[in-house]
Design a protein around this motif. Sequence first.
Motif, mmCIF file in Angstrom:
data_model
loop_
_atom_site.group_PDB
_atom_site.id
_atom_site.type_symbol
_atom_site.label_atom_id
_atom_site.label_comp_id
_atom_site.label_asym_id
_atom_site.label_seq_id
_atom_site.Cartn_x
_atom_site.Cartn_y
_atom_site.Cartn_z
ATOM 1 N N ASP A 15 0.858 -1.185 0.000
ATOM 2 C CA ASP A 15 0.000 0.000 0.000
ATOM 3 C C ASP A 15 0.893 1.234 0.000
ATOM 4 O OD1 ASP A 15 -1.821 2.014 0.335
ATOM 5 O OD2 ASP A 15 -2.842 1.115 2.041
ATOM 6 N N LEU A 16 0.848 2.008 -1.076
ATOM 7 C CA LEU A 16 1.726 3.177 -1.199
ATOM 8 C C LEU A 16 1.443 4.259 -0.171
ATOM 9 C CD1 LEU A 16 2.021 3.705 -5.080
ATOM 10 C CD2 LEU A 16 3.813 2.964 -3.499
ATOM 11 N N SER A 17 0.283 4.220 0.466
ATOM 12 C CA SER A 17 -0.028 5.259 1.445
ATOM 13 C C SER A 17 0.902 5.222 2.653
ATOM 14 C CB SER A 17 -1.485 5.146 1.904
ATOM 15 O OG SER A 17 -1.702 3.924 2.587
ATOM 16 N N VAL A 18 1.702 4.148 2.795
ATOM 17 C CA VAL A 18 2.671 4.083 3.885
ATOM 18 C C VAL A 18 3.701 5.203 3.773
ATOM 19 C CG1 VAL A 18 4.303 2.546 2.704
ATOM 20 C CG2 VAL A 18 4.151 2.489 5.182
ATOM 21 N N PHE A 19 3.872 5.764 2.553
ATOM 22 C CA PHE A 19 4.844 6.835 2.337
ATOM 23 C C PHE A 19 4.246 8.232 2.518
ATOM 24 C CE2 PHE A 19 6.439 3.379 -0.513
ATOM 25 C CZ PHE A 19 7.646 3.149 0.124
ATOM 26 N N ASP A 20 2.941 8.343 2.791
ATOM 27 C CA ASP A 20 2.276 9.645 2.846
ATOM 28 C C ASP A 20 2.948 10.586 3.844
ATOM 29 O OD1 ASP A 20 0.467 8.870 0.962
ATOM 30 O OD2 ASP A 20 -1.269 8.753 2.313
ATOM 31 N N ARG A 21 3.165 11.833 3.397
ATOM 32 C CA ARG A 21 3.711 12.861 4.279
ATOM 33 C C ARG A 21 3.349 14.226 3.690
ATOM 34 N NH1 ARG A 21 7.896 11.577 0.875
ATOM 35 N NH2 ARG A 21 8.956 13.396 -0.027
ATOM 36 N N PRO A 22 3.218 15.256 4.509
ATOM 37 C CA PRO A 22 2.855 16.584 4.004
ATOM 38 C C PRO A 22 4.031 17.263 3.316
ATOM 39 C CG PRO A 22 3.220 16.673 6.369
ATOM 40 C CD PRO A 22 3.301 15.222 5.979
ATOM 41 N N GLY A 74 7.036 19.734 2.512
ATOM 42 C CA GLY A 74 7.973 20.441 3.378
ATOM 43 C C GLY A 74 8.457 19.667 4.581
ATOM 44 N N SER A 75 8.030 18.426 4.731
ATOM 45 C CA SER A 75 8.391 17.674 5.941
ATOM 46 C C SER A 75 9.848 17.247 5.961
ATOM 47 C CB SER A 75 7.494 16.451 6.100
ATOM 48 O OG SER A 75 7.580 15.600 4.967
ATOM 49 N N THR A 76 10.506 17.212 4.791
ATOM 50 C CA THR A 76 11.938 16.866 4.763
ATOM 51 C C THR A 76 12.780 18.014 4.200
ATOM 52 O OG1 THR A 76 11.805 15.858 2.552
ATOM 53 C CG2 THR A 76 11.390 14.427 4.443
ATOM 54 N N GLY A 77 12.194 19.207 4.103
ATOM 55 C CA GLY A 77 12.932 20.358 3.578
ATOM 56 C C GLY A 77 12.023 21.248 2.750
ATOM 57 N N PRO A 94 9.413 -0.311 2.313
ATOM 58 C CA PRO A 94 9.532 0.984 2.990
ATOM 59 C C PRO A 94 10.417 0.843 4.221
ATOM 60 C CG PRO A 94 7.400 -0.015 3.441
ATOM 61 C CD PRO A 94 8.094 -0.930 2.496
ATOM 62 N N ILE A 95 11.304 1.813 4.437
ATOM 63 C CA ILE A 95 12.225 1.790 5.578
ATOM 64 C C ILE A 95 12.274 3.185 6.205
ATOM 65 C CG2 ILE A 95 14.671 1.718 6.201
ATOM 66 C CD1 ILE A 95 13.573 -1.007 6.102
ATOM 67 N N ASP A 96 12.236 3.221 7.520
ATOM 68 C CA ASP A 96 12.377 4.485 8.246
ATOM 69 C C ASP A 96 13.853 4.828 8.406
ATOM 70 O OD1 ASP A 96 9.613 5.107 8.863
ATOM 71 O OD2 ASP A 96 9.656 3.389 10.210
ATOM 72 N N LEU A 97 14.246 6.007 7.939
ATOM 73 C CA LEU A 97 15.586 6.521 8.165
ATOM 74 C C LEU A 97 15.582 7.405 9.408
ATOM 75 C CD1 LEU A 97 16.843 7.510 4.591
ATOM 76 C CD2 LEU A 97 17.312 5.430 5.888
ATOM 77 N N PRO A 98 16.668 7.410 10.172
ATOM 78 C CA PRO A 98 16.702 8.218 11.404
ATOM 79 C C PRO A 98 16.508 9.701 11.098
ATOM 80 C CG PRO A 98 18.894 7.367 10.831
ATOM 81 C CD PRO A 98 17.918 6.663 9.954
ATOM 82 N N GLY A 99 15.592 10.324 11.828
ATOM 83 C CA GLY A 99 15.365 11.754 11.662
ATOM 84 C C GLY A 99 14.342 12.117 10.612
ATOM 85 N N TYR A 100 13.752 11.140 9.921
ATOM 86 C CA TYR A 100 12.751 11.423 8.883
ATOM 87 C C TYR A 100 11.371 10.990 9.366
ATOM 88 C CZ TYR A 100 16.342 12.641 5.492
ATOM 89 O OH TYR A 100 17.388 13.265 4.842
ATOM 90 N N ALA A 101 10.368 11.809 9.063
ATOM 91 C CA ALA A 101 9.020 11.592 9.593
ATOM 92 C C ALA A 101 8.263 10.494 8.864
ATOM 93 C CB ALA A 101 8.223 12.897 9.515
ATOM 94 N N ALA A 102 8.665 10.161 7.651
ATOM 95 C CA ALA A 102 7.967 9.144 6.866
ATOM 96 C C ALA A 102 8.997 8.224 6.217
ATOM 97 C CB ALA A 102 7.090 9.804 5.799
ATOM 98 N N ARG A 150 13.573 8.962 -2.009
ATOM 99 C CA ARG A 150 12.488 9.771 -1.449
ATOM 100 C C ARG A 150 11.372 9.904 -2.482
ATOM 101 N NH1 ARG A 150 13.619 15.889 0.511
ATOM 102 N NH2 ARG A 150 13.699 16.262 -1.725
ATOM 103 N N PRO A 151 10.149 9.454 -2.159
ATOM 104 C CA PRO A 151 9.037 9.590 -3.112
ATOM 105 C C PRO A 151 8.358 10.953 -2.991
ATOM 106 C CG PRO A 151 8.337 8.283 -1.232
ATOM 107 C CD PRO A 151 9.763 8.681 -0.971
ATOM 108 N N GLU A 152 7.990 11.526 -4.132
ATOM 109 C CA GLU A 152 7.268 12.797 -4.149
ATOM 110 C C GLU A 152 6.153 12.731 -5.183
ATOM 111 O OE1 GLU A 152 10.574 16.132 -2.783
ATOM 112 O OE2 GLU A 152 10.113 15.900 -4.902
ATOM 113 N N THR A 153 4.971 13.197 -4.803
ATOM 114 C CA THR A 153 3.847 13.313 -5.727
ATOM 115 C C THR A 153 3.899 14.687 -6.388
ATOM 116 O OG1 THR A 153 2.515 11.896 -4.304
ATOM 117 C CG2 THR A 153 1.357 13.154 -5.990
#
Length: 293
Positions: free
Chosen positions: A72-79, A81-84, A189-197, A216-219
């Motif tokens: 499910d691709l929604s596991v990557f969802d994030r607003p 500006g969350s990583t810059g 999907p893998i969580d990197l330290p310091g990243y919200a998604a 990093r995925p971006e829509t």
Amino acid sequence: MHESATASHVLDFLARRLWSTTGRRVDLAGEHRWLDAPTTTAPTVADGWVTDAASRWGAALVEERDTGLIADLSVFDRPPGSTGRDDLGFSAAALQPAIRDFYQRTAGWRVEVWTEWRPPYGIGGSLISALYGRRVHQLALPVRPLEVSRGMDSRVVRFVGADGASLGSAWLRTLRRTGEFVFSGLYRPIDLPGYAAPMLNVNFPLQHQNLQAYLRPETQPDGSLVLHSGAGRFGDPGTYILITDRGPTVVRVPLHERFTCWTDEEGVLRTDHELKLGRGTALRLHYKLEPRR
């Protein structure tokens, strides 16, 4: 033949020693758990690592007609500006429907590919493919366009944990013309330290080592998808080599990728893949993706 095989194994060993001496020690059971990914003890990779990884994880292997790379691709969802400031964010619901279907039902799609090596990188690509990729049945990047003239066949096998959760999927790609392995990798999907998604981790197992990309995925505003990595620090999205035979050691390498996936004016799903070595573009691939009839 025996002397050639021995020489190849020596070169592989020396390459691992080089990475080990230039890398940093990591704790795969602790703070660097995000780097823990399958390797193999065999000199030939192909698909042998899949059953080994399933046994290690206590996972069942599921292969169906519509198995996807990501459940499910929604596991990557994030607003945004969350990583810059330049981060457009990610929304699975905002993607063009064909893109979401491809990643979540990958085995149901047919893949055609075109390649273009940029000079002078094509010479190095030819040497890597001839001396390494074809020998170990891994990372055998096509060098000549006619090698992929009949497209690629692919299998997708999902790892399912005891609790029923997906642990990732193996995507096994072979040349339709010859049956030779080109890529054999783990997608998850893998969580990197310091990243919200989470980031998309693509891991290619090798003998006592692996090559890992964190993308990093971006829509995009038009619903297309971009997956990319660039320059950064240790722990940022990028490309890493992990060596495991003398204690885990990792090297971050200046290999940067960008995938752009979109639907053209005729409704055909396409992907451009650009691979850079440092600042120079080494390889471009173009994929045409169509649902299997």
